[in-house]
Design a protein around this motif. Sequence first.
Motif, PDB file in Angstrom:
ATOM      1  N   LEU A   1       7.172   3.393  -6.469  1.00 39.06           N
ATOM      2  CA  LEU A   1       6.086   4.235  -6.965  1.00 39.06           C
ATOM      3  C   LEU A   1       6.072   4.350  -8.478  1.00 39.06           C
ATOM      4  O   LEU A   1       5.236   5.049  -9.035  1.00 39.06           O
ATOM      5  CB  LEU A   1       6.160   5.638  -6.352  1.00 39.06           C
ATOM      6  CG  LEU A   1       5.400   5.815  -5.029  1.00 39.06           C
ATOM      7  CD1 LEU A   1       6.004   4.957  -3.931  1.00 39.06           C
ATOM      8  CD2 LEU A   1       5.389   7.270  -4.609  1.00 39.06           C
TER       9      LEU A   1
ATOM     10  N   GLU B   1       3.946   4.795 -11.813  1.00 41.64           N
ATOM     11  CA  GLU B   1       2.985   5.879 -11.599  1.00 41.64           C
ATOM     12  C   GLU B   1       3.632   7.250 -11.747  1.00 41.64           C
ATOM     13  O   GLU B   1       3.040   8.173 -12.323  1.00 41.64           O
ATOM     14  CB  GLU B   1       2.336   5.755 -10.225  1.00 41.64           C
ATOM     15  CG  GLU B   1       1.335   6.849  -9.883  1.00 41.64           C
ATOM     16  CD  GLU B   1       0.171   6.949 -10.868  1.00 41.64           C
ATOM     17  OE1 GLU B   1      -0.473   8.016 -10.907  1.00 41.64           O
ATOM     18  OE2 GLU B   1      -0.103   5.970 -11.604  1.00 41.64           O
TER      19      GLU B   1
ATOM     20  N   ASP C   1       4.030   2.925   2.087  1.00 49.60           N
ATOM     21  CA  ASP C   1       3.037   2.309   2.954  1.00 49.60           C
ATOM     22  C   ASP C   1       3.243   2.737   4.409  1.00 49.60           C
ATOM     23  O   ASP C   1       4.370   2.787   4.904  1.00 49.60           O
ATOM     24  CB  ASP C   1       3.142   0.787   2.834  1.00 49.60           C
ATOM     25  CG  ASP C   1       2.139   0.066   3.702  1.00 49.60           C
ATOM     26  OD1 ASP C   1       1.005   0.548   3.817  1.00 49.60           O
ATOM     27  OD2 ASP C   1       2.498  -0.987   4.258  1.00 49.60           O
TER      28      ASP C   1
ATOM     29  N   TYR D   1       1.934   3.356  -1.239  1.00 52.73           N
ATOM     30  CA  TYR D   1       2.393   2.234  -2.047  1.00 52.73           C
ATOM     31  C   TYR D   1       3.304   1.330  -1.222  1.00 52.73           C
ATOM     32  O   TYR D   1       4.105   1.810  -0.414  1.00 52.73           O
ATOM     33  CB  TYR D   1       3.143   2.741  -3.284  1.00 52.73           C
ATOM     34  CG  TYR D   1       2.236   3.422  -4.284  1.00 52.73           C
ATOM     35  CD1 TYR D   1       1.760   2.725  -5.392  1.00 52.73           C
ATOM     36  CD2 TYR D   1       1.821   4.733  -4.099  1.00 52.73           C
ATOM     37  CE1 TYR D   1       0.911   3.338  -6.307  1.00 52.73           C
ATOM     38  CE2 TYR D   1       0.967   5.352  -5.003  1.00 52.73           C
ATOM     39  CZ  TYR D   1       0.514   4.651  -6.102  1.00 52.73           C
ATOM     40  OH  TYR D   1      -0.335   5.248  -6.997  1.00 52.73           O
TER      41      TYR D   1
ATOM     42  N   GLN E   1       4.175  -3.062  -8.836  1.00 51.72           N
ATOM     43  CA  GLN E   1       3.794  -1.805  -8.183  1.00 51.72           C
ATOM     44  C   GLN E   1       2.468  -2.079  -7.495  1.00 51.72           C
ATOM     45  O   GLN E   1       1.517  -2.522  -8.140  1.00 51.72           O
ATOM     46  CB  GLN E   1       3.630  -0.649  -9.171  1.00 51.72           C
ATOM     47  CG  GLN E   1       3.200   0.660  -8.479  1.00 51.72           C
ATOM     48  CD  GLN E   1       2.854   1.750  -9.447  1.00 51.72           C
ATOM     49  OE1 GLN E   1       3.691   2.492  -9.887  1.00 51.72           O
ATOM     50  NE2 GLN E   1       1.573   1.852  -9.794  1.00 51.72           N
ATOM     51  N   SER E   2       2.424  -1.852  -6.187  1.00 49.59           N
ATOM     52  CA  SER E   2       1.230  -2.223  -5.432  1.00 49.59           C
ATOM     53  C   SER E   2       0.806  -1.110  -4.496  1.00 49.59           C
ATOM     54  O   SER E   2       1.575  -0.728  -3.599  1.00 49.59           O
ATOM     55  CB  SER E   2       1.483  -3.513  -4.622  1.00 49.59           C
ATOM     56  OG  SER E   2       1.805  -4.589  -5.465  1.00 49.59           O
ATOM     57  N   ALA E   3      -0.396  -0.606  -4.706  1.00 50.15           N
ATOM     58  CA  ALA E   3      -0.937   0.375  -3.775  1.00 50.15           C
ATOM     59  C   ALA E   3      -1.301  -0.321  -2.474  1.00 50.15           C
ATOM     60  O   ALA E   3      -1.685  -1.497  -2.459  1.00 50.15           O
ATOM     61  CB  ALA E   3      -2.184   1.029  -4.371  1.00 50.15           C
TER      62      ALA E   3
END
Length: 266
Positions: A11, A14, A159, A199, A259-261
């Motif tokens: 995370l 962010e 996620d 995330y 970092q991937s939502a």
Amino acid sequence: MAHPDDDLLFLNPEIRRTIRAGCAVDTVYLTAGDAGMRNRAKAVEYVDRRTYGVRAAYAEMAETANRWEPADVRAGGLRIRSYRLMDKNQNADVRLTFLDLHDGQPSGRQANSLLRLFTGSRKSIRFFQGPRSLTETRLITVLTELVRLSGAQRILTMDHTAASYAFGLGGGVDHSDHGIGARYFRRVGYALGVPVSSYLGYAMSPFKANLSPAKSAEKEQVARWYLANRKCQADRTCATARPYAGRLHKDWQLWIHRQSASSSQG
């Protein structure tokens, strides 16, 4: 979060951006992060060291001294250990709260895993320490009260879409605690009308690096403070610890640059 360090690896940046923007941050860790260790003394020490590690990492993100005060909270009839960052300049409002359930391990096969509670194969699961146990209904009550106490305007979590649980860097699996913990936090958030953002964890490993060199460097520095303090308590050198200077594990090297939502936010 499922474990102490998920926030730093998955995370960030962010969380760092949110702290630097002057927003209050309240991080709740569902498990103690004991990694399923069978040796009790080593497990307790490992959990302790992870606590030291995340506190050092958040102090780095807040650009303040690594000084914390015990600030336990009560939720769902439980007293839950919690710490507040002592910032004399009051530029940061950061709290870390540890529910201290058992680490379920990636596959969720541990006897007291969140996955077993979620699937109904266990009606209750025990805490990492002590004789207490927690039903799913009470877990939801505890998380609901923690969110209300924090006054949260948004919830960031892992996620929730993974269907297969194990450790892997190929993108097809994730840690069971990540996915199940996310589902419980989402359930609470939506019931309270608090927006939830998810995330990716292990699943982002094969993606192209998407953080700028500057953001990756900041994220790595935070992780190195975590590692230095996670390692220092055994020889009582935390007060003089410096950022970890060694080579990062392969998986950490992957996550530091990403970092991937989650694509599914509904």
